[in-house]
Scaffold this motif. Sequence first.
Motif, short mmCIF file in Angstrom:
data_model
loop_
_atom_site.label_atom_id
_atom_site.label_comp_id
_atom_site.label_asym_id
_atom_site.label_seq_id
_atom_site.Cartn_x
_atom_site.Cartn_y
_atom_site.Cartn_z
N GLN A 112 1.97 -0.98 3.23
CA GLN A 112 1.35 0.33 2.98
C GLN A 112 0.47 0.74 4.16
O GLN A 112 0.46 1.91 4.57
CB GLN A 112 0.52 0.28 1.70
N GLU A 113 -0.24 -0.23 4.74
CA GLU A 113 -1.12 0.07 5.87
C GLU A 113 -0.33 0.59 7.07
O GLU A 113 -0.70 1.60 7.69
CB GLU A 113 -1.90 -1.18 6.27
N ASP A 154 1.09 4.10 6.39
CA ASP A 154 0.07 5.15 6.52
C ASP A 154 -0.25 5.47 7.98
O ASP A 154 -0.57 6.61 8.31
CB ASP A 154 -1.20 4.72 5.79
N PRO A 159 1.02 9.47 8.54
CA PRO A 159 -0.27 9.83 7.93
C PRO A 159 -0.13 11.00 6.96
O PRO A 159 0.51 12.00 7.26
CB PRO A 159 -1.14 10.20 9.15
N GLN A 171 3.87 10.44 1.55
CA GLN A 171 4.33 9.46 0.59
C GLN A 171 5.74 9.04 0.98
O GLN A 171 6.48 9.82 1.57
CB GLN A 171 4.34 10.05 -0.83
#
Length: 219
Positions: free
Chosen positions: A42-43, A46, A50, A53
């Motif tokens: 997930q990091e 993101d 940015p 989803q």
Amino acid sequence: MELTEENLRKIIHQVIQEQLGSNNDPNAIPIGVSNHHIHLTQEDFDKLFPGQQMEKFKQLKQPGEFASKQTCDVIGPTGTLKNVRVLGPVRTHSQVEIARSETFLLGVDAPIRLSGHLEGTPSVRLRTKDAEIEVQGVIVAKRHIHMSLEDAKRFGVKMGDSVAVEINSKDRRTIYDDVIARPRKDFVLEMHLDGDEASAANVRGNTVAHIIPKPKSTF
């Protein structure tokens, strides 16, 4: 009918059986060709995307797994793979899976490993229009067979067992040794080969595999 994970698994199993035909061989194993792809934490997702989803582009045969709409460029010391698909859902460790032939383009010596076995694997850069990060975890996926616990019992195998598999395709018979059995309660029967292996065996959409039974001991 409520679309639970169990019901989805049953639907996928039914579709596979219909694809194999009404008089299908119960021991026939559908083949899935695994093209190069990326798994992200997930990091890392993101950072690369940015404010986004992970969006589903295509449902894969294994329940809960999907190809997303997001892609990245994979950058190695000597070359780049453009627009490599990100698969979901997110993982606990990012990894990149490529074919052996692509290691020469990228200039990385990626080992042949099962997914998640990333110790000592090389690193590459992942780039989108928004960011570029380094990811350690490039592998050539070791060929394997997803199967349910019922399938495993029928084939007489357990998690991690190595089997030989025969593929009879148009004008070619191929035997792949050292194929790893990966049974799990929610898995759907499917053998995974990378693009190089599938091409070598002349695999087409309706090509199936069969596990070669081990000779019974006479002692």
